[in-house]
Design a protein around this motif. Structure first.
Motif, PDB file in Angstrom:
ATOM      1  N   UNK A 178     -18.925  41.404 -23.742  1.00  0.00           N
ATOM      2  CA  UNK A 178     -17.777  40.639 -23.380  1.00  0.00           C
ATOM      3  C   UNK A 178     -16.972  40.908 -22.209  1.00  0.00           C
ATOM      4  N   UNK A 179     -16.984  42.053 -21.528  1.00  0.00           N
ATOM      5  CA  UNK A 179     -16.392  42.372 -20.351  1.00  0.00           C
ATOM      6  C   UNK A 179     -17.274  42.086 -19.305  1.00  0.00           C
ATOM      7  N   UNK A 180     -18.521  41.958 -19.572  1.00  0.00           N
ATOM      8  CA  UNK A 180     -19.377  41.305 -18.289  1.00  0.00           C
ATOM      9  C   UNK A 180     -19.079  39.786 -18.097  1.00  0.00           C
ATOM     10  N   UNK A 181     -18.976  39.027 -19.074  1.00  0.00           N
ATOM     11  CA  UNK A 181     -18.640  37.707 -19.077  1.00  0.00           C
ATOM     12  C   UNK A 181     -17.376  37.647 -18.109  1.00  0.00           C
ATOM     13  N   UNK A 182     -16.386  38.015 -18.686  1.00  0.00           N
ATOM     14  CA  UNK A 182     -15.035  38.261 -18.041  1.00  0.00           C
ATOM     15  C   UNK A 182     -15.094  38.576 -16.611  1.00  0.00           C
ATOM     16  N   UNK A 183     -15.762  39.559 -16.313  1.00  0.00           N
ATOM     17  CA  UNK A 183     -16.125  40.043 -14.841  1.00  0.00           C
ATOM     18  C   UNK A 183     -17.081  39.170 -14.029  1.00  0.00           C
ATOM     19  N   UNK A 184     -17.787  38.292 -14.595  1.00  0.00           N
ATOM     20  CA  UNK A 184     -18.382  37.134 -13.948  1.00  0.00           C
ATOM     21  C   UNK A 184     -17.520  36.183 -13.572  1.00  0.00           C
ATOM     22  N   UNK A 185     -16.283  36.127 -14.014  1.00  0.00           N
ATOM     23  CA  UNK A 185     -15.194  34.912 -14.177  1.00  0.00           C
ATOM     24  C   UNK A 185     -15.292  33.826 -15.294  1.00  0.00           C
ATOM     25  N   UNK A 186     -16.330  34.238 -16.286  1.00  0.00           N
ATOM     26  CA  UNK A 186     -16.602  33.167 -17.090  1.00  0.00           C
ATOM     27  C   UNK A 186     -15.665  33.404 -18.306  1.00  0.00           C
ATOM     28  N   UNK A 187     -15.850  32.420 -19.556  1.00  0.00           N
ATOM     29  CA  UNK A 187     -15.397  32.492 -20.637  1.00  0.00           C
ATOM     30  C   UNK A 187     -16.207  32.882 -21.736  1.00  0.00           C
ATOM     31  N   UNK A 188     -15.835  33.524 -22.874  1.00  0.00           N
ATOM     32  CA  UNK A 188     -16.957  33.990 -23.893  1.00  0.00           C
ATOM     33  C   UNK A 188     -16.267  33.432 -25.314  1.00  0.00           C
ATOM     34  N   UNK A 189     -17.482  32.989 -25.979  1.00  0.00           N
ATOM     35  CA  UNK A 189     -17.245  32.366 -27.182  1.00  0.00           C
ATOM     36  C   UNK A 189     -17.855  33.411 -28.182  1.00  0.00           C
ATOM     37  N   UNK A 190     -16.743  34.029 -29.135  1.00  0.00           N
ATOM     38  CA  UNK A 190     -17.423  34.983 -30.251  1.00  0.00           C
ATOM     39  C   UNK A 190     -18.186  34.239 -31.202  1.00  0.00           C
ATOM     40  N   UNK A 191     -19.174  34.875 -31.770  1.00  0.00           N
ATOM     41  CA  UNK A 191     -19.750  34.033 -32.873  1.00  0.00           C
ATOM     42  C   UNK A 191     -20.326  35.291 -33.815  1.00  0.00           C
ATOM     43  N   UNK A 192     -19.673  35.475 -34.852  1.00  0.00           N
ATOM     44  CA  UNK A 192     -20.075  36.635 -35.959  1.00  0.00           C
ATOM     45  C   UNK A 192     -21.076  36.286 -36.270  1.00  0.00           C
ATOM     46  N   UNK A 193     -22.195  37.096 -36.329  1.00  0.00           N
ATOM     47  CA  UNK A 193     -23.594  36.744 -36.860  1.00  0.00           C
ATOM     48  C   UNK A 193     -23.584  36.836 -38.423  1.00  0.00           C
ATOM     49  N   UNK A 194     -22.685  37.213 -38.890  1.00  0.00           N
ATOM     50  CA  UNK A 194     -22.564  37.488 -40.476  1.00  0.00           C
ATOM     51  C   UNK A 194     -21.740  36.021 -40.918  1.00  0.00           C
ATOM     52  N   UNK A 195     -21.407  35.194 -39.998  1.00  0.00           N
ATOM     53  CA  UNK A 195     -20.888  33.867 -40.592  1.00  0.00           C
ATOM     54  C   UNK A 195     -22.300  32.822 -41.121  1.00  0.00           C
ATOM     55  N   UNK A 196     -21.955  31.967 -42.017  1.00  0.00           N
ATOM     56  CA  UNK A 196     -23.143  31.240 -42.684  1.00  0.00           C
ATOM     57  C   UNK A 196     -23.672  30.251 -41.594  1.00  0.00           C
ATOM     58  N   UNK A 197     -24.958  30.025 -41.500  1.00  0.00           N
ATOM     59  CA  UNK A 197     -25.547  29.418 -40.501  1.00  0.00           C
ATOM     60  C   UNK A 197     -25.115  28.029 -40.361  1.00  0.00           C
ATOM     61  N   UNK A 198     -24.420  27.283 -41.251  1.00  0.00           N
ATOM     62  CA  UNK A 198     -24.007  26.131 -40.927  1.00  0.00           C
ATOM     63  C   UNK A 198     -22.746  26.016 -39.906  1.00  0.00           C
ATOM     64  N   UNK A 199     -22.086  27.207 -40.109  1.00  0.00           N
ATOM     65  CA  UNK A 199     -20.988  27.414 -39.270  1.00  0.00           C
ATOM     66  C   UNK A 199     -21.230  27.789 -37.763  1.00  0.00           C
ATOM     67  N   UNK A 200     -22.043  28.646 -37.766  1.00  0.00           N
ATOM     68  CA  UNK A 200     -22.620  28.977 -36.382  1.00  0.00           C
ATOM     69  C   UNK A 200     -23.302  28.002 -35.731  1.00  0.00           C
ATOM     70  N   UNK A 201     -24.172  27.229 -36.170  1.00  0.00           N
ATOM     71  CA  UNK A 201     -24.484  25.752 -35.977  1.00  0.00           C
ATOM     72  C   UNK A 201     -23.533  24.922 -35.245  1.00  0.00           C
ATOM     73  N   UNK A 202     -22.467  24.677 -36.379  1.00  0.00           N
ATOM     74  CA  UNK A 202     -21.126  23.917 -35.500  1.00  0.00           C
ATOM     75  C   UNK A 202     -20.679  24.529 -34.406  1.00  0.00           C
ATOM     76  N   UNK A 203     -20.504  25.791 -34.345  1.00  0.00           N
ATOM     77  CA  UNK A 203     -19.709  26.392 -33.212  1.00  0.00           C
ATOM     78  C   UNK A 203     -20.316  26.066 -31.892  1.00  0.00           C
ATOM     79  N   UNK A 204     -21.731  26.459 -32.059  1.00  0.00           N
ATOM     80  CA  UNK A 204     -22.623  26.191 -30.841  1.00  0.00           C
ATOM     81  C   UNK A 204     -22.775  24.852 -30.395  1.00  0.00           C
ATOM     82  N   UNK A 205     -22.853  23.861 -31.268  1.00  0.00           N
ATOM     83  CA  UNK A 205     -23.099  22.508 -31.029  1.00  0.00           C
ATOM     84  C   UNK A 205     -21.805  22.026 -30.562  1.00  0.00           C
TER      85      UNK A 205
END
Length: 744
Positions: free
Chosen positions: A529-556
């Protein structure tokens, strides 16, 4: 031999709304007042108590359904059993021997006792009368009933019949003919239910998720008395609203439904809302139904699509066209309508009722006997968290009933004022666009822009990575993050995050880049998380325990350029277009070890970062439809960190629990205030998220600051609070907190 007549006169089915009321009444059996109404009728003049009692008995004789009790057949089918011998529930109290103030106090006590008694749905009659005589010319008549047997309009009819037959000692033969309730139920059974289902399915098609203003749905109303906020519109505003309704060729009811839809959309952040309304259920083809007493109303949903460029008049037309198209299908039960939709689409927690209630204010109870007047007060417990009743007249009255477990008085009063704000714009110019309709109160915009409540708005002096770096330089050996197996000092976390930031920048990550983080709660997540912010970018947190359908939706939906994860998590992730990197891969670990441990220089970045650049993207839970991504800037993240540190008194000695899911916004607060305040972030394993495991983490981790939902706090073992000497700040969020939990 003469056969003794059965005490059972009839057995009737239930109307759709009766079925729903009975289901909830049984489900919430501890809520004695749920769906109970108490009418307190102040009578001024001479009252013949014996004749009034006879008139009440005549009502039970005239209307068989008032003698109903509610049972179930062996098959489970609910029925209402009509008894011939159902006793009249009549109670009298004479307080004339008391002093006026004492009589007033005792009358209030008796009224409260009657309310507390509730109504037993299996009793032979769900209607009760109590007459309290305070002095020879002042009486209070309490009429208490369950809505299973009477709706609001029927109560108006009941009071009319009661006082019209009272001068005749209960003889009601002169009253207009009333259609038996049985005939209404027979009419319901003959309706075309498949056609009604098709009609409602067409109207509700495509609706995504419920519309919950209180945030948790109708919920259980056990023990939740209802309070109300009542406002009266001016005569001028009332007249202008009526005039605009005529000019727009719509009903005044439609105008209010549109105004509520606009406000509801703004308050919930939805552009497709649904709320309930009450329909009369008295079909014109049944002669005499206008004099039928019973539960004839129904609750149905109204759906409103809020297109920002449409005018308010366009919204009027759509809502009225929808209602007119469904009039012949209003008999279908709400549960059946909502069952036509996927998940809980079409569910709601607010309702709007528009109609007349003739027995109010100071009204003669019988035009033939003008010497006796009544003033009626209604008390009832409501199921929906918020219900608006609009009373017509020269000055429209808005009465907001609310459940105290869902709203408080001040919030409802503010909602009422915002609705009036919408109504004022409607009355002034219905060509105003939906998107241009204002809900802010006079002066509120200026106060918000000026930051009146919190002081002048200030731009953060630095981004979160720099604020963290300052702490790392100040206390490099202090523990920044600790978990079951690993702990990192501020110096170690700074160095590792800088190495990964260099690696990311060399692969094009910089301002406006989005990097997904699919990592469990761990020190490694903090590094990424800190590394992405230090590079100036933005992070998208994705909880690995979320259902696969929700993770697929977030990434898409978010389309991150890169996804940082670990090997075990990567194997379970759905496919995506992002470049997937397992940070525990041996080659990645070796590559990172060779990179500089200092922060990126301007020359090493892809572009200079700015406070207005995105810092992270977080998705809503999706409880009101599909999850929606919210972009937060570096400025917002730094401001949050500063505000939380100050308000929650975070110091270098603080130990903050990282409880929330990485994909939940509470996690941002926990991480930001800890790492910019020199505090320690305590990361639990999966067993430390509730119950005894959480108690152990709080105790052994010497946690000082924790943010929890109320239900998780309640899961802690009894007595654990005595073992948490270090706990100084407890924040509860996301759920209603009971008084009992607060007391504990």
């Amino acid at each position: 031999m003469t056969k003794t007549p059965s005490i059972i006169e009839d057995i009737l089915p239930l109307s759709p709304l009766q079925e729903g009321l009975l289901f909830h009444a049984r489900l919430e059996s501890s809520a004695k007042n749920l769906y109970v109404a108490q009418y307190a009728i102040e009578l001024s003049g001479t009252v013949n108590a014996e004749a009034l009692r006879a008139a009440a008995a005549g009502l039970l004789s005239r209307h068989a359904n008032l003698r109903a009790s509610f049972r179930s057949r062996k098959s489970g089918e609910p029925i209402q059993v009509i008894r011939r011998d159902a006793p009249l529930q009549w109670h009298e109290y004479d307080l004339t021997n008391l002093a006026p103030t004492a009589a007033e106090a005792r009358c209030a006590e008796l009224t409260g006792e009657d309310w507390a008694q509730g109504v037993d749905i299996e009793a032979p009659s769900l209607l009760r009368f109590t007459l309290i005589r305070q002095n020879p010319r002042r009486h209070r008549l309490l009429v208490t009933h369950h809505h299973l047997v009477l709706d609001g309009w029927s109560m108006t009819l009941l009071l009319r019949e009661l006082f019209q037959s009272q001068p005749h000692d209960g003889d009601n033969t002169g009253l207009p003919a009333a259609l038996p309730y049985r005939s209404y139920l027979a009419w319901l059974a003959d309706q075309d239910r498949p056609a009604a289902r098709d009609a409602w399915r067409a109207v509700m098609e495509g609706l995504e998720g419920p519309t919950y203003l209180a945030g948790v749905g109708p919920g259980a109303a056990a023990g939740s008395d209802s309070h109300d906020v009542t406002l009266e519109l001016t005569q001028e505003l009332t007249a202008r609203l009526k005039d605009q309704a005529r000019r727009s060729d719509v009903t005044l009811n439609t105008v209010f439904q549109a105004a509520w839809a606009v406000l509801l959309g703004r308050l919930t952040g939805r552009d497709d809302v649904v709320f309930g309304t009450t329909v009369s259920g008295r079909p014109g083809e049944l002669p005499g139904v206008e004099n039928t007493l019973g539960m004839l109303i129904n609750t149905v949903p109204i759906r409103a699509r809020l297109l920002p460029d449409d005018s308010l008049r366009d919204l009027f037309d759509r809502i009225q066209e929808q209602r007119f198209g469904l009039l012949e299908h209003d008999h279908l039960g709400l549960a059946e309508i909502q069952g036509l939709l996927a998940a809980d689409g079409g569910h709601f927690d607010t309702s709007v009722v528009f109609g007349d209630f003739p027995v109010h204010d100071r009204t003669p109870v019988n035009p033939a006997h003008p010497g006796l007047e009544m003033d009626v007060t209604l008390r009832e417990a409501v199921h929906y968290p918020l219900s608006l009743a609009v009373q017509s007249g020269d000055r429209l009255t808005l009465r907001f009933f609310f459940r105290t477990d869902a709203f408080d008085q001040a919030v409802v009063a503010e909602i009422a004022e915002r609705l009036i704000r919408v109504l004022e714009q409607t009355a002034a110019d219905p060509s105003t666009t939906v998107g241009g309709t204002e809900i802010l109160l006079p002066g509120e915009r200026e106060r918000l822009l000026a930051g009146e409540d919190t002081g002048p708005a200030q731009t953060p002096e630095a981004m979160l990575p720099e604020l963290f770096a300052r702490q790392a330089a100040r206390v490099p050996d202090a523990i920044a993050v600790v978990s079951e197996d690993v702990s990192l000092t501020y110096g170690q976390l700074e160095a590792r995050a800088n190495q990964l930031a260099h690696w990311l920048a060399r692969r094009g990550v910089g301002p406006e880049s989005l990097v997904a983080l699919a990592l469990p709660r761990s020190p490694e997540l903090l590094v990424a998380l800190l590394a992405v912010l230090k590079a100036g970018g933005a992070y998208l947190p994705v909880d690995p325990e979320y259902p696969a359908e929700r993770i697929a939706f977030l990434l898409a939906d978010a389309r991150p350029a890169m996804l940082l994860t670990d090997s075990s998590t990567l194997a379970a992730l759905p496919d995506s277009d992002a470049v997937q990197v397992a940070l525990d891969d041996d080659q990645i670990i070796a590559a990172l070890a060779t990179l500089p441990r200092h922060a990126l220089s301007e020359a090493e970045r892809t572009a200079p970062p700015h406070l207005r650049n995105p810092a992270y993207v977080i998705y809503t839970s999706g409880s009101t439809g599909h999850p929606k991504g919210v972009v937060v800037s570096h400025s917002g993240l730094a401001a949050l960190a500063s505000a939380q540190r100050e308000r929650l008194a975070v110091t270098a000695e603080s130990r903050i629990l990282q409880f929330a899911s990485p994909s939940f916004d509470a996690a941002v607060s926990e991480i930001a205030m800890a790492l910019t305040g020199g505090a320690t972030l305590v990361v639990p394993d999966s067993e430390g998220l509730s119950g005894e495991g959480l108690g152990r983490v709080l105790r052994e981790g010497r946690v000082s600051h924790v943010t929890l939902p109320a239900s998780v706090l309640a899961s802690l073992p009894s007595g654990v609070e005595d073992e948490l000497a270090d706990l100084s700040t407890l924040v509860l969020a996301g759920e209603v907190c009971s008084r009992e939990l607060v007391a504990r």
